[in-house]
Scaffold this active site. Structure first.
Site, PDB file in Angstrom:
ATOM      1  N   THR A 302       0.835  -1.201   0.000  1.00 23.85           N
ATOM      2  CA  THR A 302       0.000   0.000   0.000  1.00 23.85           C
ATOM      3  C   THR A 302       0.869   1.250   0.000  1.00 23.85           C
ATOM      4  O   THR A 302       0.603   2.210  -0.737  1.00 23.85           O
ATOM      5  CB  THR A 302      -0.923   0.008   1.231  1.00 23.85           C
ATOM      6  OG1 THR A 302      -1.742  -1.157   1.225  1.00 23.85           O
ATOM      7  CG2 THR A 302      -1.819   1.244   1.221  1.00 23.85           C
ATOM      8  N   TRP A 305       2.445   1.577  -3.354  1.00 23.87           N
ATOM      9  CA  TRP A 305       1.460   2.002  -4.343  1.00 23.87           C
ATOM     10  C   TRP A 305       1.373   3.523  -4.376  1.00 23.87           C
ATOM     11  O   TRP A 305       1.222   4.121  -5.440  1.00 23.87           O
ATOM     12  CB  TRP A 305       0.091   1.402  -4.013  1.00 23.87           C
ATOM     13  CG  TRP A 305      -0.970   1.735  -5.006  1.00 23.87           C
ATOM     14  CD1 TRP A 305      -1.263   1.070  -6.169  1.00 23.87           C
ATOM     15  CD2 TRP A 305      -1.915   2.823  -4.948  1.00 23.87           C
ATOM     16  NE1 TRP A 305      -2.317   1.668  -6.829  1.00 23.87           N
ATOM     17  CE2 TRP A 305      -2.733   2.746  -6.093  1.00 23.87           C
ATOM     18  CE3 TRP A 305      -2.143   3.842  -4.029  1.00 23.87           C
ATOM     19  CZ2 TRP A 305      -3.754   3.643  -6.343  1.00 23.87           C
ATOM     20  CZ3 TRP A 305      -3.165   4.747  -4.286  1.00 23.87           C
ATOM     21  CH2 TRP A 305      -3.960   4.643  -5.428  1.00 23.87           C
ATOM     22  N   HIS A 306       1.481   4.144  -3.205  1.00 25.15           N
ATOM     23  CA  HIS A 306       1.423   5.596  -3.155  1.00 25.15           C
ATOM     24  C   HIS A 306       2.737   6.228  -3.594  1.00 25.15           C
ATOM     25  O   HIS A 306       2.739   7.344  -4.128  1.00 25.15           O
ATOM     26  CB  HIS A 306       1.063   6.055  -1.731  1.00 25.15           C
ATOM     27  CG  HIS A 306      -0.379   5.834  -1.381  1.00 25.15           C
ATOM     28  ND1 HIS A 306      -0.839   4.665  -0.830  1.00 25.15           N
ATOM     29  CD2 HIS A 306      -1.473   6.637  -1.521  1.00 25.15           C
ATOM     30  CE1 HIS A 306      -2.136   4.757  -0.634  1.00 25.15           C
ATOM     31  NE2 HIS A 306      -2.548   5.931  -1.049  1.00 25.15           N
ATOM     32  N   GLY A 307       3.848   5.545  -3.365  1.00 19.23           N
ATOM     33  CA  GLY A 307       5.137   6.091  -3.776  1.00 19.23           C
ATOM     34  C   GLY A 307       6.275   5.406  -3.049  1.00 19.23           C
ATOM     35  O   GLY A 307       6.080   4.781  -2.003  1.00 19.23           O
TER      36      GLY A 307
END
Length: 450
Positions: A302, A305-307
């Site tokens: 997670t 996924w954001h960075g």
């Protein structure tokens, strides 16, 4: 071209809807597919072929995976699944983490997860492979949710892709959702976001502790109404086109634990990780140690996924620790009180959002010393009463944000939404929304960055 812009609301959308509604049923998917590609091209022309490539590659591999309905899973199916996922996530990794790409293609994180869900479900036999490339393309590129979700499973729209109709009630309800989402974005999120922008301009080392806490709460409200507003607008547009797009937020700040908060926040992303990562790993069925390992994998992914920046890893790690503590003992203790759990969420969640918002880890450390001055003292406070002026300017937006984060407005709208008072309320929101669009600069949705 974003939803909260005159270009979209008064040019693209009316023209597209007129063409869409007068088009015969059998060609509506073609119009929606073409319109969505045009919508994407206006914002990201250089990457439109990447989006089309995702459609074509997964269409072909899905068709080849099962050539007839009686065929069982075997080596060929596993090989094609792995090939498809390597293609999908390989491109995402290249553009997001390799450092070789100039910038991130618009919406790639969202449409990659969506098409990956499709090919995994085909492999599992949950859905048959789509025989029409236009229908699959319409599913993946549908402009209401193309850029920032919600992430839709193919099974949720499969029937509507084959046959759908839009009644006047559907159009009316969709239009109202669109307006309400616009209001959440431009009336609350964009305006309270100016406080967070001001704090960043001043510099974290020069603000007082009260202002630091105001900034944390302001950013938390901004992020929620920005993303929830987009998701509401997406649902409204979907309803106007004959699709039921899933709800993405359920008053997350009313939660009594961080675990509950993340079941209510960005619901479709959480569902994706639960269905395609957490449960296949064993979920919570193999003891506490394995459960914590599975949670670690999910939250590591997670965060990535954001960075891949350090602040996202800190953010994901902090949430993992909190979730782990709740699994061990904290959750049971919080559930015994009707108040403590809410206060706990309202205290820790804004702190985690600071790790999400501040990309420079050193600046993040400075900000936390402002939130908790007993940890250290960095820099000189320009004005120890700086929060007084900000509070006088922004208290109405804090009140609005807190009120509309509760279930009260939704319950009220459910009762009066179709009555004259509900129509007046929606009309007022529309007028205010248009006014703030006219007097402010274009402010894209925050999750466009992902």
């Amino acid at each position: 071209m974003v939803f909260s812009s005159f270009e979209f609301l008064f040019r693209f959308l009316p023209i597209f809807l007129i063409i869409y509604y007068i088009t015969p049923k059998r060609f509506k998917n073609c119009i929606l597919f073409a319109g969505s590609i045009l919508f994407y091209t206006v914002g990201e022309a250089e990457y439109v072929f990447l989006l089309l490539g995702s459609v074509l590659v997964n269409y072909v591999l899905g068709r080849v995976m099962y050539r007839n309905a009686m065929e069982g899973r075997g080596f060929r199916q596993r090989f094609l699944l792995i090939l498809a996922l390597c293609y999908d996530f390989g491109l995402l990794f290249f553009y997001k983490y390799s450092g070789y790409a100039d910038h991130l293609p618009l919406g790639i994180s969202f449409y990659t997860f969506q098409i990956a869900a499709y090919i995994i479900d085909v492999y599992r036999g949950v859905i048959p492979a789509e025989h029409s490339v236009v229908r699959l393309g319409t599913y993946l590129t549908m402009f209401p949710q193309l850029i920032a979700g919600p992430i839709i499973n193919y099974s949720e729209v499969r029937a509507a892709l084959r046959e759908r109709k839009v009644t006047f009630d559907d159009f009316e309800e969709g239009l109202k959702l669109l307006i309400l989402g616009l209001g959440a974005k431009v009336i609350i999120a964009d305006r309270i976001g100016m406080l967070w922008n001001s704090i960043q301009t001043i510099g974290f080392s020069s603000i007082s502790t009260p202002l630091a806490w105001m900034g944390a709460f302001a950013y938390s409200i901004e992020l929620y109404f920005d993303f929830a507003g987009y998701s509401m607008m997406a649902r409204g547009l979907g309803r106007m086109l004959g699709f039921e797009i899933p709800i993405n937020f359920r008053q997350p700040y009313m939660s009594k634990s961080v675990s509950e908060f993340w079941r209510r926040w960005h619901i479709t992303l959480g569902r994706w990780f639960r269905e395609y990562v957490y449960i296949p790993l064993g979920g919570n069925r193999r003891g506490k140690v394995r459960t914590f390992f599975n949670l670690t994998v999910v939250w590591a992914l997670t965060a990535l996924w954001h960075g891949a920046d350090g602040n996202y890893l800190i953010w994901g790690g902090a949430l993992l620790v909190l979730l782990g503590l709740e699994k061990l003992f904290l959750g049971n203790w919080l559930s015994k009180s009707r108040i403590v759990g809410h206060l706990y969420v309202l205290f820790v969640v804004p702190l985690t959002w600071m790790a999400f918002a501040i990309s420079d880890v050193r600046q993040l450390g400075i900000y936390f010393t402002k939130l908790f001055p007993f940890l250290s003292q960095t820099g000189h406070v320009m004005d120890r009463f700086d929060y007084v002026k900000c509070l006088s300017d922004y208290w109405p937006l804090f009140v609005l944000g807190i009120f509309f984060a509760t279930p009260i407005p939704a319950a009220f709208y459910k009762v009066v939404g179709k009555k004259w008072i509900g129509n007046i309320a929606v009309a007022v929101i529309l007028i205010l929304g248009i006014y703030y669009l006219a007097v402010s600069t274009n402010n894209p949705f925050m999750y466009f960055n992902f």
